[in-house]
Scaffold this active site. Structure first.
Site, mmCIF file in Angstrom:
data_model
loop_
_atom_site.group_PDB
_atom_site.id
_atom_site.type_symbol
_atom_site.label_atom_id
_atom_site.label_comp_id
_atom_site.label_asym_id
_atom_site.label_seq_id
_atom_site.Cartn_x
_atom_site.Cartn_y
_atom_site.Cartn_z
ATOM 1 C CE LYS A 102 -14.826 -20.959 -21.408
ATOM 2 N NZ LYS A 102 -13.447 -20.572 -21.785
ATOM 3 N NE ARG B 81 -11.679 -23.384 -14.541
ATOM 4 C CZ ARG B 81 -12.391 -22.094 -14.588
ATOM 5 N NH1 ARG B 81 -13.497 -22.000 -14.748
ATOM 6 N NH2 ARG B 81 -11.547 -20.980 -15.070
ATOM 7 N NE ARG C 143 -9.057 -11.019 -24.075
ATOM 8 C CZ ARG C 143 -9.701 -12.004 -23.743
ATOM 9 N NH1 ARG C 143 -9.543 -12.338 -22.453
ATOM 10 N NH2 ARG C 143 -10.052 -12.848 -24.576
ATOM 11 N NE ARG D 135 -4.995 -8.164 -18.965
ATOM 12 C CZ ARG D 135 -5.964 -9.258 -18.917
ATOM 13 N NH1 ARG D 135 -7.030 -9.202 -19.510
ATOM 14 N NH2 ARG D 135 -5.564 -10.273 -18.462
ATOM 15 N NE ARG E 165 -7.958 -17.510 -16.538
ATOM 16 C CZ ARG E 165 -8.609 -16.657 -17.356
ATOM 17 N NH1 ARG E 165 -8.048 -15.767 -17.611
ATOM 18 N NH2 ARG E 165 -9.949 -16.934 -17.778
#
Ligand code: AMP
Length: 193
Positions: free
Chosen positions: A13, A88, A127, A133, A144
């Site tokens: 997005k 949301r 990613r 990460r 999430r």
């Protein structure tokens, strides 16, 4: 042009938002970015939101709704806006709908980025490998996604019932998704007139 972006974390997005905002000359209003800036600057709003964000929870509707109402009252929204990360929850969507109706306006469309779960998992794994990460990013991402499924996904029938939902196949090259996204924006304006 008054638009909302809807889709799970990792759907792309943010990338498409930049293209939409610059193509149509409307501000990209990302509630997560606004909250993070307020947390950084230690404003009262940032202090109110910080604990929720740190836990990976949604900030309470009342706080978010007030913040968005203030932002939408700014002069740069004269040509419309692109909301990213808001609404949301269904109560947030109802509040937005009511506040637009109070000024005799309404949304033109909701762009729903559709990405199959296995493709989302692939993107996130890629990613994570690229950005090296920390391991707990996996847990945060799962939270999430869960939050999206539990609360935000209810917005799909909510907006579909109002004839506002535009499904966009968000798998493929960024420029191909951009072309589909811009076509959906133009269709949204055409059908809401
Ligand atoms: P994002 O960058 O959109 O994932 O947002 C980061 C965090 O900000 C979220 O995990 C929430 O804690 C908070 N947040 C952003 N937008 C909203 C919203 N519309 N409602 C509730 N919390 C939000």
């Amino acid at each position: 042009m008054r638009l909302v972006l809807l889709g799970p974390p990792g759907a792309g997005k943010g990338t498409q938002a930049v293209t939409i905002a610059s193509t149509f000359g409307i501000p990209h209003i990302a509630t997560g970015d606004i909250f993070r800036a307020n947390v950084r600057e230690e404003t009262p709003l940032g202090k109110a939101a910080n604990d929720y964000m740190a836990r990976g929870d949604l900030v309470p509707d009342e706080i978010v709704n007030d913040m968005v109402a203030d932002r939408l009252a700014a002069p740069d929204t004269g040509n419309g806006f692109l909301l990213d990360g808001y609404p949301r929850t269904v109560p947030q969507a109802e509040t937005l709908e009511a506040s637009l109706a109070a000024t005799d306006t309404r949304l033109d469309g909701v762009l729903h980025f559709v990405v199959p779960d296995d493709e989302l998992r692939r993107r996130i794994a890629k990613r994570r490998a690229e950005q090296d990460r920390a391991d707990d990013a996996d847990g945060a991402y799962r939270r999430r996604v869960q939050e999206y499924r539990n609360q935000t996904a209810d917005l799909i029938p909510f907006f579909r019932d109002r004839g506002l939902l535009h499904d966009i196949d968000a798998v493929g090259r960024v420029e191909d998704v951009a072309a589909r996204t811009l076509a959906a924006c133009r269709a949204a304006v055409g059908t809401s007139a």
